[in-house]
Design an enzyme around this catalytic site. Structure first.
Site, PDB file in Angstrom:
ATOM      1  N   ARG A 120       0.629  -1.142   0.148  1.00  0.00           N
ATOM      2  CA  ARG A 120       0.020  -0.077  -0.080  1.00  0.00           C
ATOM      3  C   ARG A 120       0.967   1.216   0.034  1.00  0.00           C
ATOM      4  O   ARG A 120       1.661   1.612   0.962  1.00  0.00           O
ATOM      5  CB  ARG A 120      -1.044   0.058   1.226  1.00  0.00           C
TER       6      ARG A 120
ATOM      7  N   GLU B 212       0.502   4.319   0.656  1.00  0.00           N
ATOM      8  CA  GLU B 212      -0.353   5.351   1.591  1.00  0.00           C
ATOM      9  C   GLU B 212       0.811   5.973   2.394  1.00  0.00           C
ATOM     10  O   GLU B 212       1.224   5.337   3.437  1.00  0.00           O
ATOM     11  CB  GLU B 212      -1.361   4.350   2.162  1.00  0.00           C
TER      12      GLU B 212
ATOM     13  N   ARG C 153      -1.417   1.698  13.227  1.00  0.00           N
ATOM     14  CA  ARG C 153      -1.974   0.364  12.629  1.00  0.00           C
ATOM     15  C   ARG C 153      -1.938   0.487  10.942  1.00  0.00           C
ATOM     16  O   ARG C 153      -2.523  -0.419  10.289  1.00  0.00           O
ATOM     17  CB  ARG C 153      -3.551   0.293  12.894  1.00  0.00           C
ATOM     18  N   HIS C 154      -0.951   1.269  10.493  1.00  0.00           N
ATOM     19  CA  HIS C 154      -0.989   1.221   9.035  1.00  0.00           C
ATOM     20  C   HIS C 154       0.662   0.820   8.680  1.00  0.00           C
ATOM     21  O   HIS C 154       1.677   1.576   9.248  1.00  0.00           O
ATOM     22  CB  HIS C 154      -1.444   2.322   8.300  1.00  0.00           C
TER      23      HIS C 154
ATOM     24  N   GLU D 198     -10.765  -2.518  12.900  1.00  0.00           N
ATOM     25  CA  GLU D 198     -10.974  -3.497  11.747  1.00  0.00           C
ATOM     26  C   GLU D 198      -9.785  -4.463  11.475  1.00  0.00           C
ATOM     27  O   GLU D 198      -8.838  -3.971  11.504  1.00  0.00           O
ATOM     28  CB  GLU D 198     -11.387  -2.635  10.560  1.00  0.00           C
TER      29      GLU D 198
ATOM     30  N   SER E 283     -11.990  -6.601   5.641  1.00  0.00           N
ATOM     31  CA  SER E 283     -13.200  -6.042   4.969  1.00  0.00           C
ATOM     32  C   SER E 283     -13.496  -7.406   3.916  1.00  0.00           C
ATOM     33  O   SER E 283     -12.549  -7.951   3.487  1.00  0.00           O
ATOM     34  CB  SER E 283     -12.745  -5.022   4.123  1.00  0.00           C
TER      35      SER E 283
ATOM     36  N   ARG F 260      -2.681  -7.350  11.944  1.00  0.00           N
ATOM     37  CA  ARG F 260      -3.460  -6.744  12.939  1.00  0.00           C
ATOM     38  C   ARG F 260      -4.420  -7.490  13.878  1.00  0.00           C
ATOM     39  O   ARG F 260      -4.615  -7.424  15.051  1.00  0.00           O
ATOM     40  CB  ARG F 260      -4.726  -6.083  11.963  1.00  0.00           C
TER      41      ARG F 260
END
Lengths: 556, 556
Positions: B318, B320, B326-327, B477, B480, B530
């Site tokens: 990712r 990002e 948590r990323h 979370e 998904s 996670r």
């Protein structure tokens, strides 16, 4: 909701999916508009056709027995139980079943009678739709069934019946299915780019295009890979990929049993080792990163961190512009690394027993043998004939012995005892060993130091040799491995001997790991795709890869 | 030999390792020369020191009982059997054992007596070296032992003995080890950048630096990650990574039992989906490629190819630029995708049962509980207190119910029923559900269509909602998932509704897969890091990652 762990997550979908990144050119816009128009027209046509069909169905007394399926919430029909097609062979006659399967072919015998062959995996059965049958099958329904496109997915409820005579064109020969209801789950177009049935055989050798022989089309490898979702439906092609899955599970099973920890290395590194040759460069925000070429450095760092025994199942990236039958730019590595207690042969023996465990399981476990037989039945000449010695001891020779064997068979292996064996000689050696020892799996130990990378541990009695090994299947390499240098000073010296700087940005984090005490250790990396390729004797590694990547292929 | 599958393979090592890629600058050359000189000096100093030690040892009657270890071929000492340190608790007194372990501390009591604490994993024992003991221990040997640097690895042969009084500073309290022989397997330097013992506790909150409290140093997360091979030796840190391994094995176990095929997607794609946002770009020979953001498209293509049930354990990338707890820019995804027979809740229920299986195994299997206890003992406040309902049914609520629960508790969830719940509210919801249902794991179903990506299947009765779900642990979370659109026309329309072009280069191969018939299907992607983070209640996802990558970290 967070933007991890699923792709295109809510946050992104809200913020960014509306926009499409860089602005497209005028031509691209025109093209896109045209394509959009075309797609819309096609969709409209499809809708109209469907509407007509639906209308015809609506005026039909059997309308509730066929047509498009509708899923509502909660489940419809409630409590409906789907059978696996493969289980029907064991069903009792007259049993009412519901199955979901692909349509392999349709035949409208008359206005009153249609036949379908439906299939799931390597199982096929004939379905019969007869006017007046079931709960009152209409002519419209018979016609509708006769017009279903091949590769569509239908859901059929019907009775298992013994046919008038054994059906020879399907895998289930003693039964047919007398249709009562049939619904369209997913429609396929009239024209398919390739046919599933034309892929259920070894692809034509070097040719890129299709080959026709005695009326049978053999789809070329390129078209198979371009249309992977179709070729994958051919039982033999799916069985090959399923065997890859089995090898992954078997590897995990063996590792778990032997107390290995399954680690996740990183696949991105801040600096390229070895000057960047063979490594893909990544744009990493405002800087550069590189795709790691192997997880080996990470495995070794885990050992230096006292993890004792670690394993990995993950991608390996190689920026090598080689277009051979056994090279990819991305493949799956089954890696392991372990602490050595007394002797590096602990690692070599472990690896040999691991491979023998995997191959033997492929040969003896029922689910694996079933898959091998599908491949064999499809005409792959070497599937199912892999030779393994009895017991769990592999045939192991030294590099020097390998050269001697080749020399005895008349091969020119050069004057220099440290000169490498080339790929053709490796293959020849495979044949020699197969004849002599009746095995297609064997290992070669003790490679000369000049042939191995800097981190390889030298032999303690002969420093011109190393504690390193390669594994072979049918004369082709499937693994390289070795004891690694664990002593910091020795490692740094070995790097300098090869012109590498142990303190450079690319190596510093790696060499640092050994500064703070590291036990003796060794390991290896198996190529999953190659294991499957050579176990089955496939011509090309791309056949043993779900979505292969090579210098010319990045899709699908 | 081939250049696959192991890194730095023979072929490359011969051809390219001598050269180091691009020519370095003058400054770099100077710096490299200096560093080389420094390193050579250090190595020389080390050699001299070693030589002195060896000389002292040579004039020593006990010289054969200690010093550097030597490995020769074949194994030395032959037949020597190494015990696990943890097994010594169960040994009989006076048993002669050989162990290999790290030196945690040394203490020279007198010229005649040295003590060492040695450890392996979370087991430690005291070793005693006494002049005249064993086979004739000399003063030099006592001195040598007292001077061994912490973190060195030694091999000790000795007798298991009951100490005069119980030893309180080691995990093995009822025994000590009376040394007869001790050999240096791998030496550590006098100065370590961080101490293992200072990492066996939760890192200090947000602080980057170390924190000292009542004389105990707590190493900051950054230093722990910079020195991963040292912090990893702290029992709690290793137990966290070991639990990640357990989750991977448990996932594989469950998938295999439920007949999923373990597939290998490709991690490189020729075109970026979604306009390239969030995707890393790769230099791919003369063109560009992209690291896939998730394996979802590949999973779906496998389903379209009739694979029925597939799973993946692999990296997810990712791009990002988010620096949260948590990323990560790279994490491990446990993905699954399955054909739906009747209702999409088949997928949701499967996912719920899978998670309950994993969490329950972590809580009940002995090897997992052992690891959890190590983390708990190290002072992680939430380790071991994860709540799960009895049975294998998860607590499941709808998105609308989630908003109602929050509203009832006084949270402002907005007027719009399709407005999302933010991260803080998600956490609050976790607390509400934990109190109401006594569970830290639950799922939320039926998200509004506006919040989900284009490929999400709408609810058949209310098109403003979707057949989609998120999984939560402690209000955070971890997955998904959704039923996906399998109908080609519907998928294309949904993409156009969101302003995406289904026929663009980035999407064409994906949408093509649905053109040729695809069964209804759904799945999800679990974040491995996670799961471990929230199961143990860790503050930062980096603690649950072996070699974390974020916008600022690409090493080690």
């Amino acid at each position: 909701m967070a933007s991890q762990p699923e792709s295109s997550l809510p946050e992104r979908s809200r913020d960014e999916q509306g926009a499409e990144g860089a602005a497209p050119s005028k031509n691209a816009l025109k093209k896109a508009a045209k394509e959009k128009e075309k797609a819309e027209k096609a969709a409209k046509r499809q809708q109209q056709e469907q509407a007509e069909k639906d209308k015809a169905a609506a005026s039909d007394t059997a309308a509730h027995l066929y047509g498009p399926i509708s899923y509502t919430s909660p489940a419809t029909p409630p409590g409906q139980y789907l059978e696996d097609l493969g289980d029907l062979n064991a069903a009792e006659e007259n049993k009412k079943v519901t199955v979901q399967a692909r349509v392999h072919s349709t035949r409208k015998q008359s206005a009153k009678l249609s036949f379908l062959v439906i299939g799931e995996g390597d199982h096929t059965i004939q379905a019969v739709v007869a006017e007046g049958g079931g709960q009152g099958i209409s002519r419209q329904m018979v016609k509708w069934c006769g017009g279903i496109n091949t590769e569509s997915i239908v859901r059929i409820t019907g009775l298992v019946k013994t046919p008038f005579e054994e059906i020879k064109s399907t895998s289930i020969t003693k039964y047919e299915l007398h249709v009562e209801e049939i619904f369209m789950v997913s429609g396929a177009p009239e024209q398919m780019p390739i046919q599933r049935k034309d892929c259920n055989q070894p692809p034509p050798g070097e040719e890129e295009g299709d080959v026709e022989k005695e009326g049978v089309i053999n789809v070329g490898l390129k078209a198979r890979l371009d249309n992977r979702v179709i070729s994958l439906r051919a039982p033999a092609q799916q069985a090959i990929i399923d065997l890859q899955s089995e090898v992954s599970f078997l590897f995990a099973e063996y590792m778990r049993k032997h107390k290995f920890k399954w680690i996740q290395p990183s696949y991105m590194a801040g600096a390229a080792t070895e000057g960047g040759a063979g490594v893909f460069e990544i744009k990493y925000f405002d800087t550069k990163a590189y795709l790691t070429q192997s997880p080996q450095f990470f495995k070794q760092m885990a050992i230096a961190g006292d993890m004792k025994r670690v394993c990995i199942n993950g991608p390996v990236f190689r920026a090598e512009n080689s277009n051979t039958k056994r090279h990819l730019t991305e493949f799956t590595g089954l890696d392991f690394e372990m602490t050595i207690m007394n002797h590096y042969h602990e690692v070599l023996s472990f690896g040999e027993k691991l491979m023998i465990f995997i191959i033997r399981a492929l040969q003896t476990r029922e689910e694996c043998q079933h898959l091998v037989n599908i491949v064999k039945k499809a005409g792959y000449p070497e599937a199912g004939n892999f030779q393994l010695p009895p017991g769990d001891e592999a045939v192991r020779i030294t590099f020097a012995e390998a050269k001697k064997l080749l020399k005895e068979s008349g091969y020119d292996v050069g004057e220099d005892e440290h000169e490498d064996i080339d790929t053709a000689q490796e293959k020849a050696l495979g044949a020699i060993i197969a004849e002599k020892h009746h095995t297609d799996f064997y290992t070669i130990d003790k490679y000369p130091r000049t042939l191995r990378p800097f981190y390889t541990h030298p032999d303690s009695t002969n420093p011109a040799l190393t504690n390193s090994y390669d594994f072979f299947m049918r004369g082709q390499e499937i693994m390289s491995g070795a004891q690694r240098l664990h002593n910091y000073a020795e490692l740094c010296q070995s790097m300098r001997d090869k012109g590498l700087d142990p303190l450079s940005e690319g190596f510093r984090h790696y060499t640092d790991a050994f500064k703070f005490g590291c036990p003796p250790h060794g390991g290896g990396g198996l190529g999953l795709n190659r294991i499957v390729q050579y176990f089955l004797g496939l011509n090309n590694i791309r056949e043993a890869t779900l979505f292969p990547r090579d210098p010319g292929r990045l899709a699908p």
